[in-house]
Design an enzyme around this catalytic site. Structure first.
Site, mmCIF file in Angstrom:
data_model
loop_
_atom_site.group_PDB
_atom_site.id
_atom_site.type_symbol
_atom_site.label_atom_id
_atom_site.label_comp_id
_atom_site.label_asym_id
_atom_site.label_seq_id
_atom_site.Cartn_x
_atom_site.Cartn_y
_atom_site.Cartn_z
ATOM 1 N N CYS A 369 0.822 -1.210 0.000
ATOM 2 C CA CYS A 369 0.000 0.000 0.000
ATOM 3 C C CYS A 369 0.857 1.261 0.000
ATOM 4 C CB CYS A 369 -0.930 -0.029 1.202
ATOM 5 S SG CYS A 369 -1.972 -1.468 1.144
ATOM 6 N N TYR A 398 21.776 -6.279 -3.237
ATOM 7 C CA TYR A 398 20.892 -5.294 -2.594
ATOM 8 C C TYR A 398 19.421 -5.588 -2.904
ATOM 9 C CZ TYR A 398 25.451 -3.124 -2.261
ATOM 10 O OH TYR A 398 26.778 -2.897 -2.012
#
Ligand code: LLP
Length: 440
Positions: A369, A398
């Site tokens: 969200c 990463y």
């Protein structure tokens, strides 16, 4: 680091192929994307999605490229653990002779667990080391502390004295060299929090020499990450080498020059020759070093593991809002935050090789969200539909190491491919894992 938007090569070329196959272990076989000899569709079937997949042979190849390009001088490749701290990957590299660049007590424990003999090849970087972390590293007899402030130097001397263990250290100097990269991962300018102003380093070495608990064994520098041009590396090292000459004249026994990490890769579908890139990098460092013979330490992270990895995800929903099309996948920013954090570009390719040229232009997003939860915006992608698998390439560095449980999402499983065999190197997290540390 934000790249030009390009359509994946699969859409551009007549005979569809994964872009720059040489730089990546991912390629189509029988119209299905494979990692080395293993089908990504079968991995999804077996382990579910989202799923991180890494090629062991690609990581080995990259490490060997470094070994080869730097063979002419005494050196140690200290892989930057933060890029991908999976124990299996650390062990893979450790067994081949790699040392490690760590930035926390946690990473020290990972190295100990993965490959204990490598502890003596560990360099410890970071601007905020705590006493317990320093103590653990002193007891582990690591190679060197890369010290980033005067205060840290005092703390290191105090801990060394308290434990009766002499500390080898390098000052991480800030050479004030500009390297073109994303502002969040540039570190070599005086405006950054990293390193010690190169102009005051000499005085600090002199001060440190007064403590018998400190051994000025080296000097270090790291100017940033995802740096594609090699000249800034040469410039930084030239400044460091000049300082080493002065330090020797002052009587310090400098044995190590740590050139840091930062060598960039190509995240786009442009041709990329990793061997050539490492050679150019080595040549730049040699130029910066001139006649200096100190043992060279290197701290590559991304270059060794990024292109070995992909994040495999399944399309959940296709959705239109006004003029925009959204492809919603089961992976999200909590699994791979690089696009959201740095507007980083990752190629996104379908696992099933497209037969025609049909494509859509869409935002590829996750279910989290946040509007920042995207992998690509306005990207031309093969005509995918719900249930289809797509792979986000170059996600080996990463990716998992920056993942989180945001939105209470369990982190993906990780697979290491070794030729035609696979190893589950981290099982998928469960709600039990997530709730475990909490107290009601
Ligand atoms: N040495 C030091 C002291 C570092 O701070 C870093 C990375 C490295 C070595 C390894 O750099 P590499 O060879 O991987 O470029 N999360 C960002 C990258 C952050 C880099 C932090 N320091 C990204 O996803 O692009």
């Amino acid at each position: 680091m934000s790249r030009r938007k390009r359509a994946p090569a699969v859409l551009k070329k007549k005979t569809a192929a994964v872009p720059t196959v040489a730089a990546r272990p991912f390629a189509y076989r029988n119209r299905t994307l494979h990692c080395d000899g293993v089908s990504l569709a079968s991995l999804a079937e077996q382990h579910g999605t989202p799923l991180y997949i890494y090629s062991a042979s690609q990581i080995t190849e990259r490490f060997q490229l470094f070994q080869k390009s730097f063979a002419s001088r005494s050196h140690t490749v200290c892989y930057a653990v933060k890029a991908n701290s999976s124990l299996a990957i650390l062990r893979l590299l450790g067994k081949q002779g790699a040392g490690f660049d760590i930035v926390s007590g946690g990473e020290l424990e990972r190295v100990r667990k993965a490959h204990k003999p490598a502890l003596k090849k560990v360099v410890f970087s970071g601007v905020g080391k705590q006493a317990w972390e320093i103590d653990a590293a002193l007891k582990a007899d690591i190679l060197q502390f890369n010290v980033e402030s005067e205060m840290e130097l005092d703390l290191l001397a105090a801990r060394a004295e308290a434990l009766g263990i002499r500390a080898r250290f390098a000052l991480r100097v800030n050479p004030d060299v500009f390297a073109e990269t994303h502002p969040y991962i540039s570190t070599g300018l005086s405006e950054h929090k990293f390193g010690i102003d190169i102009k005051i380093a000499r005085a600090l070495y002199r001060r440190a020499a007064k403590s018998k608990w400190l051994d000025a064994s080296g000097i270090s520098v790291h100017i940033g990450s995802q740096i594609r041009k090699v000249d800034p590396f040469a410039a930084a090292l030239e400044r460091v080498t000049a300082l080493v000459a002065l330090l020797r004249r002052d009587g310090h026994d400098i044995r190590y020059i740590d050139a840091g990490g930062g060598l960039g890769i190509d995240y786009s579908d442009a041709p990329f020759d990793p061997a050539h890139q490492v050679e150019r990098y080595a040549a730049a460092l040699f130029k910066g070093l001139g006649d200096e013979q100190a043992h060279l330490l290197l701290e590559p992270g991304r270059f060794l593991v990024a292109q070995a990895g992909a994040l495999l995800t399944r399309v959940l929903v296709l959705k239109k809002n006004g003029s925009k099309t959204f492809v919603i996948t089961d992976a999200a920013m909590n699994d791979l935050i690089r696009p959201a954090l740095y507007h980083a570009h990752h190629e996104i390719v379908p696992v099933r090789q497209p037969t025609g040229k049909a494509s859509i232009t869409a935002d590829i997003v996750g279910p989290v969200c946040e509007s920042g939860d995207f992998f690509a915006r306005d990207r031309a992608i093969a005509n995918v539909k719900p249930g289809d698998l797509v792979a986000l390439l170059d996600a080996g560095a990463y990716g998992m190491s920056l993942s989180s449980n945001y939105n209470s999402r369990s982190r993906p499983a990780e697979i290491l491919v070794e030729g035609t065999t696979t190893k589950l190197i981290r099982r998928r997290e469960t709600m039990r894992d997530q709730l475990g540390p909490e107290v009601l």
